[in-house]
Motif scaffolding. Structure first.
Motif, PDB file in Angstrom:
ATOM      1  N   VAL B  19      39.272  34.108  39.768  1.00 21.36           N
ATOM      2  CA  VAL B  19      38.645  32.978  39.069  1.00 21.36           C
ATOM      3  C   VAL B  19      38.021  33.457  37.759  1.00 21.36           C
ATOM      4  O   VAL B  19      38.173  32.830  36.714  1.00 21.36           O
ATOM      5  N   ALA B  20      37.324  34.613  37.811  1.00 22.22           N
ATOM      6  CA  ALA B  20      36.657  35.129  36.611  1.00 22.22           C
ATOM      7  C   ALA B  20      37.684  35.493  35.544  1.00 22.22           C
ATOM      8  O   ALA B  20      37.489  35.217  34.348  1.00 22.22           O
ATOM      9  N   LEU B  21      38.784  36.121  35.956  1.00 20.23           N
ATOM     10  CA  LEU B  21      39.814  36.520  34.996  1.00 20.23           C
ATOM     11  C   LEU B  21      40.507  35.296  34.405  1.00 20.23           C
ATOM     12  O   LEU B  21      40.753  35.227  33.192  1.00 20.23           O
ATOM     13  N   LYS B  22      40.807  34.323  35.258  1.00 19.33           N
ATOM     14  CA  LYS B  22      41.479  33.107  34.764  1.00 19.33           C
ATOM     15  C   LYS B  22      40.566  32.350  33.804  1.00 19.33           C
ATOM     16  O   LYS B  22      41.026  31.832  32.789  1.00 19.33           O
ATOM     17  N   ALA B  23      39.275  32.291  34.132  1.00 18.71           N
ATOM     18  CA  ALA B  23      38.327  31.571  33.267  1.00 18.71           C
ATOM     19  C   ALA B  23      38.287  32.201  31.881  1.00 18.71           C
ATOM     20  O   ALA B  23      38.052  31.520  30.890  1.00 18.71           O
ATOM     21  N   ALA B  24      38.533  33.516  31.827  1.00 20.84           N
ATOM     22  CA  ALA B  24      38.528  34.202  30.530  1.00 20.84           C
ATOM     23  C   ALA B  24      39.884  34.083  29.832  1.00 20.84           C
ATOM     24  O   ALA B  24      40.030  34.514  28.693  1.00 20.84           O
ATOM     25  N   GLY B  25      40.885  33.549  30.547  1.00 27.68           N
ATOM     26  CA  GLY B  25      42.176  33.292  29.913  1.00 27.68           C
ATOM     27  C   GLY B  25      43.333  34.160  30.378  1.00 27.68           C
ATOM     28  O   GLY B  25      44.409  34.122  29.778  1.00 27.68           O
ATOM     29  N   ALA B  26      43.145  34.935  31.432  1.00 27.78           N
ATOM     30  CA  ALA B  26      44.216  35.830  31.896  1.00 27.78           C
ATOM     31  C   ALA B  26      45.202  35.097  32.802  1.00 27.78           C
ATOM     32  O   ALA B  26      44.836  34.138  33.483  1.00 27.78           O
ATOM     33  N   ASP B  27      46.451  35.574  32.800  1.00 24.69           N
ATOM     34  CA  ASP B  27      47.426  35.169  33.819  1.00 24.69           C
ATOM     35  C   ASP B  27      47.222  36.113  34.986  1.00 24.69           C
ATOM     36  O   ASP B  27      47.346  37.327  34.818  1.00 24.69           O
ATOM     37  N   VAL B  28      46.934  35.563  36.154  1.00 23.65           N
ATOM     38  CA  VAL B  28      46.552  36.417  37.275  1.00 23.65           C
ATOM     39  C   VAL B  28      47.571  36.339  38.403  1.00 23.65           C
ATOM     40  O   VAL B  28      47.986  35.250  38.799  1.00 23.65           O
ATOM     41  N   THR B  29      47.989  37.487  38.877  1.00 21.22           N
ATOM     42  CA  THR B  29      48.863  37.573  40.043  1.00 21.22           C
ATOM     43  C   THR B  29      48.108  38.296  41.160  1.00 21.22           C
ATOM     44  O   THR B  29      47.505  39.335  40.912  1.00 21.22           O
ATOM     45  N   MET B  30      48.144  37.738  42.357  1.00 17.44           N
ATOM     46  CA  MET B  30      47.547  38.422  43.502  1.00 17.44           C
ATOM     47  C   MET B  30      48.626  39.337  44.100  1.00 17.44           C
ATOM     48  O   MET B  30      49.770  38.927  44.277  1.00 17.44           O
ATOM     49  N   VAL B  31      48.246  40.568  44.414  1.00 16.51           N
ATOM     50  CA  VAL B  31      49.233  41.540  44.907  1.00 16.51           C
ATOM     51  C   VAL B  31      48.767  42.093  46.249  1.00 16.51           C
ATOM     52  O   VAL B  31      47.657  42.620  46.368  1.00 16.51           O
ATOM     53  N   TRP B  32      49.597  41.949  47.246  1.00 14.48           N
ATOM     54  CA  TRP B  32      49.275  42.404  48.606  1.00 14.48           C
ATOM     55  C   TRP B  32      49.387  43.932  48.684  1.00 14.48           C
ATOM     56  O   TRP B  32      50.246  44.533  48.034  1.00 14.48           O
ATOM     57  N   HIS B  33      48.542  44.536  49.486  1.00 15.64           N
ATOM     58  CA  HIS B  33      48.439  46.004  49.515  1.00 15.64           C
ATOM     59  C   HIS B  33      49.708  46.702  49.978  1.00 15.64           C
ATOM     60  O   HIS B  33      49.888  47.880  49.712  1.00 15.64           O
ATOM     61  N   LYS B  34      50.589  45.967  50.678  1.00 21.44           N
ATOM     62  CA  LYS B  34      51.798  46.630  51.176  1.00 21.44           C
ATOM     63  C   LYS B  34      52.900  46.666  50.125  1.00 21.44           C
ATOM     64  O   LYS B  34      53.916  47.329  50.318  1.00 21.44           O
ATOM     65  N   ASP B  35      52.695  45.935  49.030  1.00 22.06           N
ATOM     66  CA  ASP B  35      53.684  45.994  47.954  1.00 22.06           C
ATOM     67  C   ASP B  35      53.616  47.381  47.316  1.00 22.06           C
ATOM     68  O   ASP B  35      52.534  47.875  47.028  1.00 22.06           O
ATOM     69  N   ALA B  36      54.764  47.967  47.128  1.00 23.75           N
ATOM     70  CA  ALA B  36      54.750  49.328  46.586  1.00 23.75           C
ATOM     71  C   ALA B  36      54.690  49.320  45.067  1.00 23.75           C
ATOM     72  O   ALA B  36      54.275  50.296  44.457  1.00 23.75           O
ATOM     73  N   GLU B  37      55.086  48.201  44.460  1.00 26.42           N
ATOM     74  CA  GLU B  37      55.104  48.174  42.998  1.00 26.42           C
ATOM     75  C   GLU B  37      54.247  47.060  42.450  1.00 26.42           C
ATOM     76  O   GLU B  37      54.219  45.961  42.984  1.00 26.42           O
ATOM     77  N   LEU B  38      53.591  47.363  41.359  1.00 23.55           N
ATOM     78  CA  LEU B  38      52.808  46.354  40.667  1.00 23.55           C
ATOM     79  C   LEU B  38      53.722  45.550  39.761  1.00 23.55           C
ATOM     80  O   LEU B  38      54.676  46.093  39.215  1.00 23.55           O
ATOM     81  N   PRO B  39      53.415  44.256  39.574  1.00 22.54           N
ATOM     82  CA  PRO B  39      54.133  43.550  38.510  1.00 22.54           C
ATOM     83  C   PRO B  39      53.716  44.156  37.164  1.00 22.54           C
ATOM     84  O   PRO B  39      52.789  44.955  37.098  1.00 22.54           O
ATOM     85  N   ASP B  40      54.418  43.771  36.109  1.00 21.63           N
ATOM     86  CA  ASP B  40      54.125  44.309  34.780  1.00 21.63           C
ATOM     87  C   ASP B  40      52.843  43.646  34.262  1.00 21.63           C
ATOM     88  O   ASP B  40      52.853  42.497  33.857  1.00 21.63           O
ATOM     89  N   VAL B  41      51.738  44.371  34.323  1.00 19.07           N
ATOM     90  CA  VAL B  41      50.451  43.801  33.929  1.00 19.07           C
ATOM     91  C   VAL B  41      49.708  44.753  32.997  1.00 19.07           C
ATOM     92  O   VAL B  41      50.001  45.940  32.940  1.00 19.07           O
TER      93      VAL B  41
END
Lengths: 76, 221
Positions: B19-41
């Protein structure tokens, strides 16, 4: 084989839980408890032949945080 | 700016962070801990909570989860990361930040708003503040007692990497340290919660400048 890993805060790192236990022992009337340190014991059931080096790596990578903790391995 | 918020079992500030990041204008993706790779952020946020029930040590199990390899790779590539509360503990356990967080000196869980001093404005996280500013952020932790060896402490001070200190040290942290920066100043770990100070209805807005400054820096980058 089994190994027992003892993890303790390093000497010189303040142990507030140990201090609280020491205080409580004093409250119970036990005299002469000069210091208490609290640690943890982790027992590992391992494949026979697991090397001391492998166990040490387990300690370094996960079981102890060597910034603040020391560990001792006892093979049973 | 694109941001990822890591979600571990036991995270409980992940949505506040989003919520804090979105309020500041970011595109936010939630990433589950079992995912081995991060999206491009541009930014990875490691949120507060009690990942894996604080088993073994706070943050120790989370630091070994698949996604943390991705977080380490992201930081090693020069990416930005913000770890708050349990997220700070996770970042120290991964070795991305020096030192460790121990049980509070008073042994109690502390949940209150505290006054912090902004020590440096020389980072994307703190550039919207002025060194010497005081801000009010909530803390909510049992293991926030920051410690580091004398050599490491001297380095933190010498390299201007202490970001925030407590006005009235609640937990026994060495030199009142509440938050620190990595060597390249792109990783901030802190125990107090800026994401809980972004809405006037929730007890203050002093945290907004942290997210606003970060967005400003990373969007222009």
């Amino acid at each position: 084989m089994k190994a027992r890993v003892h993890v303790m805060l390093k000497d010189g790192v303040l142990d507030p839980q140990g201090a609280a236990i020491q205080h409580a022992l004093g409250t119970l009337g036990f005299k002469g408890v000069e210091d208490v340190r609290q640690g943890k014991v982790i027992e590992l059931d391992l494949a026979d032949g697991t090397s001391a080096d492998t166990i040490a790596q387990m300690c370094e990578k996960l079981l102890a945080n060597t910034v603040i903790e020391s560990y001792r391995v006892e093979v049973l | 700016m694109r941001a990822a918020v890591i979600v571990f079992p036991g995270s409980n500030c992940d949505r506040d962070m989003a919520v804090a990041l979105k309020a500041a204008g970011a595109d936010v993706t939630m990433v589950w801990h079992k995912d081995a790779e991060l999206p491009d952020v541009d930014l990875v946020a490691v949120p507060g909570g009690f990942s894996f029930g604080d088993y073994l040590r706070c943050g120790a199990i989370a630091a070994q989860s698949p996604i943390c390899k991705g977080v380490v790779a992201h930081v090693e590539r020069g990416g930005y990361a913000l770890g708050v509360c349990n997220g700070f503990q996770v970042l120290t356990e991964t070795g991305l930040l020096p030192g460790a967080l121990m049980r509070n000196a008073g042994l109690k869980f502390i949940c209150k708003t505290v006054e912090l001093n902004v020590v440096t404005s020389d980072s994307a996280f703190t550039e919207a503040y002025t060194a010497g500013d005081t801000v009010d952020f909530p803390v909510a932790h049992h293991d926030g007692n920051y410690t580091i060896d004398a050599e490491g402490l001297a380095r933190l001070h010498g390299e201007d990497r202490v970001a925030f200190t407590y006005g009235d040290n609640p937990n026994g942290s060495i030199d009142d340290i509440a938050g620190i920066l990595s060597e390249n100043r792109r990783v901030l770990g802190m125990m107090p919660h800026p994401e809980r100070a972004v809405d006037a209805g929730h007890g203050g807005t002093d945290g907004q400048a942290l997210f606003r400054g970060l967005l400003g820096q990373l969007t222009n980058a």
